[in-house]
Design a protein around this motif. Structure first.
Motif, PDB file in Angstrom:
ATOM      1  N   ARG C  42       0.814  -1.216   0.000  1.00  0.00           N
ATOM      2  CA  ARG C  42       0.000   0.000   0.000  1.00  0.00           C
ATOM      3  C   ARG C  42       0.846   1.264   0.000  1.00  0.00           C
ATOM      4  O   ARG C  42       0.565   2.220  -0.719  1.00  0.00           O
ATOM      5  CB  ARG C  42      -0.911   0.011   1.230  1.00  0.00           C
ATOM      6  CG  ARG C  42      -2.267  -0.516   0.913  1.00  0.00           C
ATOM      7  CD  ARG C  42      -3.200  -0.219   2.035  1.00  0.00           C
ATOM      8  NE  ARG C  42      -2.985  -1.116   3.174  1.00  0.00           N
ATOM      9  CZ  ARG C  42      -3.672  -1.017   4.303  1.00  0.00           C
ATOM     10  NH1 ARG C  42      -4.570  -0.087   4.443  1.00  0.00           N
ATOM     11  NH2 ARG C  42      -3.472  -1.864   5.278  1.00  0.00           N
ATOM     12  N   SER C  45       2.476   1.759  -3.347  1.00  0.00           N
ATOM     13  CA  SER C  45       1.438   2.141  -4.305  1.00  0.00           C
ATOM     14  C   SER C  45       1.118   3.634  -4.182  1.00  0.00           C
ATOM     15  O   SER C  45       1.015   4.358  -5.164  1.00  0.00           O
ATOM     16  CB  SER C  45       0.199   1.288  -4.044  1.00  0.00           C
ATOM     17  OG  SER C  45      -0.951   1.932  -4.508  1.00  0.00           O
ATOM     18  N   SER C  46       0.988   4.088  -2.944  1.00  0.00           N
ATOM     19  CA  SER C  46       0.688   5.486  -2.689  1.00  0.00           C
ATOM     20  C   SER C  46       1.862   6.386  -3.085  1.00  0.00           C
ATOM     21  O   SER C  46       1.695   7.436  -3.694  1.00  0.00           O
ATOM     22  CB  SER C  46       0.359   5.651  -1.209  1.00  0.00           C
ATOM     23  OG  SER C  46       0.387   6.999  -0.853  1.00  0.00           O
ATOM     24  N   LEU C  47       3.065   5.912  -2.731  1.00  0.00           N
ATOM     25  CA  LEU C  47       4.284   6.675  -3.008  1.00  0.00           C
ATOM     26  C   LEU C  47       4.468   6.915  -4.503  1.00  0.00           C
ATOM     27  O   LEU C  47       4.777   8.017  -4.952  1.00  0.00           O
ATOM     28  CB  LEU C  47       5.473   5.884  -2.462  1.00  0.00           C
ATOM     29  CG  LEU C  47       6.757   6.626  -2.129  1.00  0.00           C
ATOM     30  CD1 LEU C  47       6.512   7.633  -1.019  1.00  0.00           C
ATOM     31  CD2 LEU C  47       7.836   5.635  -1.707  1.00  0.00           C
ATOM     32  N   GLY C  49       2.098   6.353  -6.810  1.00  0.00           N
ATOM     33  CA  GLY C  49       0.842   6.670  -7.485  1.00  0.00           C
ATOM     34  C   GLY C  49       0.442   5.614  -8.497  1.00  0.00           C
ATOM     35  O   GLY C  49      -0.067   5.934  -9.565  1.00  0.00           O
ATOM     36  N   VAL C  50       0.693   4.367  -8.168  1.00  0.00           N
ATOM     37  CA  VAL C  50       0.331   3.282  -9.088  1.00  0.00           C
ATOM     38  C   VAL C  50      -0.618   2.312  -8.398  1.00  0.00           C
ATOM     39  O   VAL C  50      -0.769   2.322  -7.184  1.00  0.00           O
ATOM     40  CB  VAL C  50       1.572   2.514  -9.596  1.00  0.00           C
ATOM     41  CG1 VAL C  50       2.531   3.462 -10.290  1.00  0.00           C
ATOM     42  CG2 VAL C  50       2.268   1.784  -8.462  1.00  0.00           C
ATOM     43  N   PRO C  52      -2.227  -0.698  -6.550  1.00  0.00           N
ATOM     44  CA  PRO C  52      -1.659  -1.642  -5.580  1.00  0.00           C
ATOM     45  C   PRO C  52      -1.420  -3.026  -6.187  1.00  0.00           C
ATOM     46  O   PRO C  52      -0.462  -3.699  -5.815  1.00  0.00           O
ATOM     47  CB  PRO C  52      -2.730  -1.712  -4.488  1.00  0.00           C
ATOM     48  CG  PRO C  52      -3.534  -0.484  -4.638  1.00  0.00           C
ATOM     49  CD  PRO C  52      -3.480  -0.097  -6.077  1.00  0.00           C
TER      50      PRO C  52
END
Lengths: 169, 244, 128
Positions: C42, C45-47, C49-50, C52
């Motif tokens: 997670r 993914s957030s870091l 921006g893609v 998960p």
């Protein structure tokens, strides 16, 4: 077990400020009450019509009949009917509230509790409606008692209570 | 899984949604793309039961009723919060009605976006209203989060923040159905794209499939919509009267 | 913790491959070492921006290649002994070399010209 306190804010649309609504209603009910008091002037005149003044002395007119209670009182009680209908009209205001500024109706419509929306739209207006009708009815009883008190038995037309209902309905 | 079978919806003579078959499994971020009036909103409203429709929509095989509606949440650019209620008031309301409402997530997001707690929503800025609308949808404890153009009026930095937060908090069982016209912005993180045009699904593809085909979302969309790059120059030619 | 701060997305290349490559380059360069913890699915993914699931795919394939291990499904750690480092190094070199050769062939260079080019530029960048 602790009893859950019933708050008015839980019975109106979430966030709805019911204060002005109730305040306006109080004024209307107050007005209805004041209007109803004018009935006493009618009552006084109707009673006076049962007598005539002869040489400075009041004496009953033989065969005179007191005006019917219902016909006499009804116009003065109409304020309560207006107030009651006014209270009922809040139902529409409450439903409409969910379309104002945002569409909170979407949230209300997808709640697991389907009754919540209707509960919050009907409860307060319906309670006010019932309370006003009840208050009007109690007042009517009091006025009827006064009517019976001031009317001499020989001038009283029969079936007053029954006639009242025929006027209302 | 939410499953739509042969879903149709007409407004008068106009058919807003035509024979839509769709499967939305758990744990996906899905983009729903289409022009204004293509049927994106109608589709979401049908899933939520706001409108009558033909066909069937089921959630894990069962019709969507009061029993399972709490598993779906909804954020819309029309806003579905209560304008006179504060953020705290909303938390109380949601906690009461949605058993899986996550206060932790709610207050965490409120803090992240620096939204006021004790101010009625009508006093929020447009951007803040959008943020709050989405925060509610994410905090409800739903497995399926439907978002209809949720960022209309937010600036780009704001949206970027939001995407990152979204990706950072989503649990593997949560599905997001995101309708937006900001295709390029979301193309990096959605896992699947659904294209709707004039009420029909005209494209449904996973990003993995696009990768395997060596193409990207914009190309796929342009191909699906039969977008002709020469259209602009042709129109200009027609208008200026120059012979090609 | 394995850092992704220098990660920059390249258009047209599958993102899961880019994530895998970032880790492999780190391993070869020595900035990523055996036992380093990886960001959670997670967080990464957030870091970046893609999606998960894309991160999940990259982690799964790295796991299949034996370069990371996941403990009880939660945290993942780099698993790169000396043999693994060598293997990854060879793999990256081969890939890069193939890329350069392809490019040079497309430009129409002969084998001799290519060798000369490499000789010419061999010391380039050393002085910096």
């Amino acid at each position: 077990m602790k009893k859950k306190r019933l708050k008015i804010s839980r019975l109106v649309p979430p966030g709805f400020d019911y204060g002005p609504e109730l305040k306006a209603l109080c004024w209307i009910v107050g007005g209805a009450l004041v209007l109803s008091l004018f009935w006493f002037t009618d009552l006084r005149e109707a009673r006076r019509a049962l007598f005539d003044r002869y040489l400075g002395v009041l004496r009953p007119i033989p065969g005179a009949v007191m005006r019917d209670f219902g016909k006499m009182v009804w116009p003065y009680m109409s304020g309560f009917a207006v107030a009651a209908l006014w209270a009922l009209s809040f139902v529409g205001v409450h439903y409409q509230y969910h379309h104002r500024v945002s569409k909170s109706i979407y949230t209300m419509k997808r709640l697991p509790n389907r009754l919540e929306l209707h509960l919050r739209c009907w409860t307060l207006p319906l309670s006010c409606f019932a309370a006003i009708l009840l208050a009007g009815f109690l007042l009517l009883l009091i006025y009827y008692a006064v009517y019976l008190l001031v009317t001499p038995a020989e001038n009283l037309a029969p079936d007053q209570w029954k006639k009242l209902w025929s006027v209302i309905l | 899984m939410i499953e739509l079978k042969q879903v149709c919806k007409s407004y008068g003579h106009k058919r807003a949604v035509k024979n839509v078959d769709l499967k939305l499994p758990q744990g996906e971020i899905i983009g729903l793309f289409g022009e204004n009036g293509a049927g994106k909103t109608t589709l979401m409203k049908a899933i939520l039961g706001f409108i009558r429709y033909e066909g069937t929509i089921t959630l894990d095989g069962a019709p969507i009723t009061t029993k399972n509606i709490a598993r779906i949440s909804f954020a819309t650019s029309e806003h579905s919060f209560f304008p006179d209620l504060t953020a705290r008031g909303h938390a109380e309301f949601y906690r009461e009605h949605f058993p899986r409402f996550s206060e932790k997530r709610f207050y965490g997001l409120i803090e992240f976006f620096d939204l006021p707690m004790g101010k009625p929503l009508r006093g929020f800025s447009t951007g803040q209203k959008n943020q709050f609308e989405v925060i509610l949808a994410l905090s409800q404890g739903a497995d399926y989060i439907l978002m209809d153009e949720p960022f209309a009026g937010n600036d780009v930095f704001n949206r970027e923040d939001f995407y990152k937060v979204l990706l950072g908090i989503l649990e593997p069982h949560e599905t997001v159905l995101l309708s937006t016209h900001l295709i390029e912005e979301v193309s990096g993180f959605i896992g699947r794209a659904i294209l709707i045009r004039e009420g029909s699904i005209v494209g449904d593809v996973t990003m993995e499939e696009l990768e395997e085909q060596g193409t990207d979302l914009m190309t796929y969309i342009k191909n699906t919509y039969h977008y002709r790059p020469d259209r602009v120059s042709k129109a200009l030619q027609d208008m200026t009267g120059e012979e090609g | 913790m394995v850092s992704f701060s220098s990660f920059s997305m390249e258009a047209g290349v599958p993102i899961y491959l880019q994530i895998m490559l970032h880790l492999k380059r780190g391993i070869v360069a020595g900035t990523v070492t055996d036992g380093d913890e990886l960001p959670s699915r997670r967080v990464l993914s957030s870091l970046l921006g893609v999606n998960p699931n894309t991160v999940q795919k990259a982690y799964r394939m790295l796991e299949e290649e034996g370069l990371i291990v996941s403990h009880s499904g939660a945290k993942s750690f780099v698993c790169a002994d000396d043999a693994a480092v060598l293997r990854v190094r060879r793999e990256l070199l081969e890939t890069d070399a193939r890329g350069i050769i392809t490019a040079m062939k497309q430009m129409g260079l002969s084998r001799e010209e290519a060798k000369n080019l490499i000789d010419t530029y061999w010391e380039w960048g050393d002085t910096e």
